[in-house]
Design a protein around this motif. Structure first.
Motif, mmCIF file in Angstrom:
data_model
loop_
_atom_site.group_PDB
_atom_site.id
_atom_site.type_symbol
_atom_site.label_atom_id
_atom_site.label_comp_id
_atom_site.label_asym_id
_atom_site.label_seq_id
_atom_site.Cartn_x
_atom_site.Cartn_y
_atom_site.Cartn_z
ATOM 1 N N HIS A 141 6.363 3.124 -7.567
ATOM 2 C CA HIS A 141 5.271 2.729 -8.747
ATOM 3 C C HIS A 141 5.109 3.507 -9.966
ATOM 4 C CE1 HIS A 141 3.560 -0.779 -6.752
ATOM 5 N NE2 HIS A 141 3.419 -0.135 -5.499
ATOM 6 N N CYS A 142 6.447 3.983 -10.143
ATOM 7 C CA CYS A 142 6.413 5.051 -11.050
ATOM 8 C C CYS A 142 6.369 4.063 -12.718
ATOM 9 C CB CYS A 142 7.971 5.916 -11.280
ATOM 10 S SG CYS A 142 9.400 4.666 -11.357
ATOM 11 N N SER B 133 6.995 5.147 -17.737
ATOM 12 C CA SER B 133 6.748 6.372 -17.110
ATOM 13 C C SER B 133 7.603 6.723 -15.904
ATOM 14 C CB SER B 133 5.174 6.529 -16.510
ATOM 15 O OG SER B 133 5.055 7.731 -15.666
ATOM 16 N N SER C 16 7.110 9.409 -13.981
ATOM 17 C CA SER C 16 6.018 9.805 -12.958
ATOM 18 C C SER C 16 4.929 9.053 -12.311
ATOM 19 C CB SER C 16 5.008 11.151 -13.773
ATOM 20 O OG SER C 16 4.067 11.688 -13.097
ATOM 21 N N SER C 17 4.916 8.684 -11.119
ATOM 22 C CA SER C 17 3.963 7.721 -10.733
ATOM 23 C C SER C 17 2.506 8.209 -10.600
ATOM 24 C CB SER C 17 4.651 7.469 -9.352
ATOM 25 O OG SER C 17 3.263 6.580 -8.602
ATOM 26 N N TYR C 18 1.781 7.688 -11.486
ATOM 27 C CA TYR C 18 0.399 7.886 -11.581
ATOM 28 C C TYR C 18 -0.252 7.428 -10.371
ATOM 29 C CZ TYR C 18 -4.027 8.928 -14.073
ATOM 30 O OH TYR C 18 -5.310 9.392 -14.110
ATOM 31 N N SER C 19 -0.033 6.514 -9.868
ATOM 32 C CA SER C 19 -0.730 5.753 -8.495
ATOM 33 C C SER C 19 -0.745 6.826 -7.642
ATOM 34 C CB SER C 19 -0.367 4.575 -8.262
ATOM 35 O OG SER C 19 0.754 4.361 -8.123
ATOM 36 N N ARG C 20 0.814 7.443 -7.412
ATOM 37 C CA ARG C 20 1.047 8.131 -6.223
ATOM 38 C C ARG C 20 0.238 9.505 -6.512
ATOM 39 N NH1 ARG C 20 5.792 6.742 -2.683
ATOM 40 N NH2 ARG C 20 4.782 4.847 -2.549
ATOM 41 N N PHE D 257 3.508 13.356 -8.847
ATOM 42 C CA PHE D 257 4.766 12.698 -8.232
ATOM 43 C C PHE D 257 5.772 12.218 -9.159
ATOM 44 C CE2 PHE D 257 7.078 9.779 -6.364
ATOM 45 C CZ PHE D 257 7.580 10.046 -4.931
ATOM 46 N N ARG E 215 -2.482 9.967 -7.858
ATOM 47 C CA ARG E 215 -3.880 9.949 -7.759
ATOM 48 C C ARG E 215 -4.075 9.825 -6.162
ATOM 49 N NH1 ARG E 215 -5.739 4.395 -10.021
ATOM 50 N NH2 ARG E 215 -6.418 5.463 -11.748
#
Lengths: 392, 135
Positions: free
Chosen positions: B87-88, A349, A351-355, A49, A357
């Motif tokens: 939450h980026c 970042s 790019s959202s790592y949580s999204r 994302f 995931r």
């Protein structure tokens, strides 16, 4: 051994498919080994994302009465491309609303652009349409103003010519002034390092040689269903790779398409990049069928095995010198600090790592529940390493 | 000893009078101005951190309010629109106090209002514009 996509789909239909995310597969392979996992697992789900500028909506407005050959059109004052058939439009994610001050007062805020219109449409909000024409015998209407929602549109497709970059630059600033870039704000003298990839969760980093992802692959796109329709623009598989075959530079890309009507504003978000422009953050998840052990091996790499190039955005990137300052792993990037030219630099970042995931987990659920079947690609994406028969 | 961040709203007619300096002289409080926008003949706004004894702080605040100054805790200054935050982590690049940081487990950006000094750098840097100034 070896499984076919048909066999995997049969297991999905009977509710027996074993699906894991690209994050879960890492520990699973560490515990049980590649061979066992390849036998047990059917599908690996990935996710990403982040802002993907080469995105847009292909819209058919349906004819007003009398009919109209649209010459120019605006949606919420954002111009759309009308150089196609009468009431077809293409609304690009980075197009700015007319009369936006852009960078006249630097750095510009770029508050509302094509990406924001797409988000508003998907959210079901009313969007103001303004269209002009010169009028023809068959299409006499010259002016059309209306409030529309996505439900009024006969067709609304997301069509993104370049998404899901396989790996990307880490942007830094070697100059002594602040830079405002598509990679975010870069503070002077290596003040920060910005990156933009989901790393170990990223779709194309889990299938580095495109052994399973190709034209026709059904995917999670913007919260709905989409397809890989071709290689993306700038698809460049000819780059330096690690021993495991993973690219160490920006490499492959995907062109994707899907019905905007089934998508969600949680996974299509209008972004404003200070001093740069507007864009669209897109959520993409690609399922990887576990055809053999090689698929598992490639997907089991973790952030510590994946490397990104560090590039200076004060001179090297804008001037296209091609210079790379060094390479850092995604594990280092995600730790919050990397070492570049002997200096410890905080990372951020885009790019959202949580999204990412969240998307991989959602796609996993869709497949487990039998709602989402895999497709057989009709053609694989170009990749000289794979085509030469070299796996690694 | 307490340390609090507050936002002071000055009515137009008080902008040109010395008010805040008395906090030091008469109430024994220390202050550190984090942000000020006071223009003559308009409402003024002052963001500051006050340090001192609890009872002096309370008396100081009373004094300010008697002067017609509206006092607001700073936690209401920069707020996050939870619906818009993706939450980026782009904000981490500019936050000077680490009030915004990444939780390594959830990989979500945590906003610690206690650490926020309302510099507002994150507001325009946030791509989905989730950080909002609320007075």
């Amino acid at each position: 051994m070896g499984k076919t996509i048909q066999e995997i789909n049969e297991r999905i239909k009977s509710g027996k498919a074993v699906v894991v995310t690209a994050e879960e597969i890492i520990d699973l392979v560490r515990e049980k080994g590649v061979e066992k996992v390849a036998r047990r697992v059917d599908v690996i789900t990935t996710g990403t994302f982040g802002p993907m500028c080469s995105s847009g909506a292909l819209i058919n407005l349906g004819h007003p009465k009398p009919r109209m050959k649209i010459h120019r059109a605006w949606l919420n004052d954002v111009p759309a491309y009308c150089g196609i058939a009468a009431v077809d439009l293409y609304l690009g994610a980075t197009e700015m609303a007319e009369h936006d001050p852009l960078n006249e007062v630097f750095p510009g805020e770029f508050r509302y652009g094509g990406g924001h219109v797409i988000e508003d449409l998907v959210a079901g909000k009313k969007v103001r349409l303004r269209a002009e024409s010169y009028g023809t015998d068959c299409y006499p209407l010259r002016k059309w103003e209306a409030e529309i929602t996505i439900h009024d549109l006969p067709d609304a497709r997301l069509f993104n010519p370049r998404n899901a970059y396989q790996n990307y630059n880490v942007a830094v600033n070697l100059s002594d002034r602040v830079l405002y870039t598509y990679m975010g704000v870069l503070r002077p003298n290596l003040g920060n390092a910005n990156y933009c990839s989901a790393g170990q969760l990223s779709p194309l980093l889990n299938d580095p040689l495109f052994r399973t992802i190709g034209v026709g692959t059904r995917i999670f796109l913007g919260g709905g269903i989409g397809y890989v329709v071709d290689r993306g623009t700038q698809h460049n598989p000819d780059v330096p790779r690690t021993k495991s075959g993973h690219p160490k530079r920006p490499s492959g890309t995907l062109a994707v398409m899907g019905d905007l009507k089934g998508m969600s504003p949680r996974y299509l978000v209008g972004y404003s990049m200070l001093g740069y422009g507007a864009t669209l953050a897109v959520g993409i998840g690609v399922p990887i069928p576990v055809l053999d052990e090689e698929v598992v091996e490639a997907a089991a790499v973790s952030d510590s095995d994946l490397y990104a190039p560090v590039v200076d955005y004060s001179v090297d990137y804008p001037q296209g010198t091609g210079r790379v300052l060094g390479e850092v792993s995604y594990a280092q990037l995600r730790s919050g600090e990397v070492e570049i030219l002997g200096k410890r630099v905080p990372t951020a970042s885009l790019s959202s790592y949580s999204r990412a995931r969240e998307i991989a987990c959602l796609l996993k659920e869709w497949i487990q529940s039998g709602r989402f079947l895999l497709t057989e690609p009709v053609e694989l994406l170009p990749c000289p390493v794979r085509e030469r028969g070299g796996g690694k | 000893m307490i340390r609090r961040k507050v936002v002071l709203h000055f009515p137009r007619e008080k902008v040109d009078k010395p008010i805040v300096s008395k906090l030091v002289r008469d109430y024994g409080l220390d202050f550190n101005i984090l942000k000020a926008s006071i223009t003559p003949r308009e409402e003024g706004l002052l963001v500051m951190e006050i340090t001192g004894e609890e009872k002096d702080y309370q008396r100081g605040l009373e004094y300010l309010e008697n002067c017609g100054v509206r006092v607001q805790p700073l936690s209401q200054d920069v707020a996050r629109n939870e619906d818009r935050c993706t939450h980026c982590g782009a904000c981490l690049a500019v936050c000077p106090t680490r009030a915004l940081y990444m939780d390594s487990e959830s990989m979500q950006v945590i906003f610690d209002r206690e650490e926020c000094v309302a510099c507002e750098l994150c507001v325009k840097v946030c791509p989905p514009r989730a950080m909002e100034i609320r007075y």
